[in-house]
Design a protein around this motif. Sequence first.
Motif, PDB file in Angstrom:
ATOM      1  N   ALA A   1       2.143   0.638   0.918  1.00  0.00           N
ATOM      2  CA  ALA A   1       1.491   1.918   1.227  1.00  0.00           C
ATOM      3  C   ALA A   1       2.238   2.656   2.333  1.00  0.00           C
ATOM      4  N   THR A   2       2.751   1.904   3.324  1.00  0.00           N
ATOM      5  CA  THR A   2       3.546   2.522   4.392  1.00  0.00           C
ATOM      6  C   THR A   2       4.827   3.131   3.834  1.00  0.00           C
ATOM      7  N   LEU A   3       5.482   2.402   2.922  1.00  0.00           N
ATOM      8  CA  LEU A   3       6.692   2.926   2.284  1.00  0.00           C
ATOM      9  C   LEU A   3       6.374   4.158   1.447  1.00  0.00           C
ATOM     10  N   HIS A   4       5.204   4.158   0.827  1.00  0.00           N
ATOM     11  CA  HIS A   4       4.754   5.346   0.084  1.00  0.00           C
ATOM     12  C   HIS A   4       4.704   6.546   1.018  1.00  0.00           C
ATOM     13  N   SER A   5       4.150   6.346   2.212  1.00  0.00           N
ATOM     14  CA  SER A   5       4.093   7.423   3.201  1.00  0.00           C
ATOM     15  C   SER A   5       5.490   7.893   3.600  1.00  0.00           C
ATOM     16  N   GLN A   6       6.417   6.931   3.720  1.00  0.00           N
ATOM     17  CA  GLN A   6       7.799   7.267   4.075  1.00  0.00           C
ATOM     18  C   GLN A   6       8.436   8.159   3.005  1.00  0.00           C
TER      19      GLN A   6
END
Length: 470
Positions: free
Chosen positions: A103-108
């Motif tokens: 999910a963090t990578l999605h935000s990135q």
Amino acid sequence: MSYSGEFLLHLTQKCKKLQKQMKQIHSLIITNGHLHQHQNVPSSSLSLPWMPTLLYNALISAYHIHNHNKALSIFTHMLANQAPPNSHTFPPLLKISPLPLGATLHSQTLKRGLLSDGFILTTLLALYARNHLLPHARMVFEEFPMFCIVACNAMINAFSMNGDMEAAVALFERMPRRDVFSWTTVVDGFALKGNFGASIRFFRNMMNHKDVVAGLVKPNEATCSSVLSSCANLDGKAALDWGKQVHGYVVMNEVKLGVFVGTSLIHLYGKMGCLSNAENVFRVMVVREVCTWNAMISSLASHGREKNALDMFDRMKLHGLKPNSITFAAVLTACARGNLVREGLDLFRSMWYDFGIEPNLKHYGCVIDLLGRAGHIEEAAEIIRNMPFQPDASVLGAFLGACRIHGAIELGEEIGKNMLRLQTQHSGQYVLLSSMNAEKERWDRAANLRREIMEAGIQKIPAYSMLHLT
């Protein structure tokens, strides 16, 4: 010696599957300073200012194959050294990331304006699908810039992985064009859900579809393997006939008889008792993996050819293949059915000492069955007492069945009742113990066991019959 960034990038791409060589190349990249070119280096010495990003991407792509933590660590260094990630950076990371990090990578990707990239969207969709977050997967699907076949296939796979075959078929039918992956995903989805009949029927629809008839779409190895597995999981002549038709299609259309199709055919023919067919398939296969040998050994063991199964096991080892836990379950079953006590016990001991395989409940069940069939009831009881985990219904059933055959009622009752106190829902074993006492006219003990069933609120599972209609 100094190496150019281009040369090291080429080496990384060539050797990314070789773990030892990748570590050496990584060291060269660091010692040659290519990951830090953009920091405090005169512009005249920068041949390719975007080389750090390419090298970081290549390292991440290589390490994600065999060292997930290292790949994630390299991404952290990439950000710390201000090398800008691009659309090639995120897909390998998304494939290996647990959900919170994903999910963090999605935000990135959103922050860096990369969410229009189809490859990133596809891997994001797969991330949410494998974590059973279908609503999130749907939202990613809606981000695709167009209703393309790649996006639809990914979403159909998401539905199939999560058992929503109604939604998978609905999306499939909305697609203006389908390829072999579209059809195969639905066929496999029904099989994963255990609806093997629907899997075969969908494959039949595929074979009758105009695109397949016209040769625009052709079943591949994955399609054939999936439908053959569905055939093997059904009983009856209809399932065998469909399996034979798929086999005929494979031969006539020169579909690759690879490991998956060949193993599925052996499993199907072995289960249906067509051993000569299974042996013929095994014989013509060019490449055989451990799963192929397992299928053949299991087929022989299930149809009274126990010695042949053990010979096959020896041949497998001579070919340099290492048996796994499934292999040992098959050969131990062969020993039990062939009353080969010494061979079975030797194999059981060799699992750990020779191959480092920890026996599981299935293997213990086979040994209990082996000893019980041969009348070694005390030895079987001793193994049950010393097992590293509680026996399940199959182990108890094998042991109690042996006690019944060989008249060891007291031992059966001792072991059986101790285990049933811990696993009160095994109604069948209670009934078996009660029947054993009734056969010896020990009516009071039989009645007491029946009373325990009623007091514990255990329900007997009613018998039923089933017909396959075609």
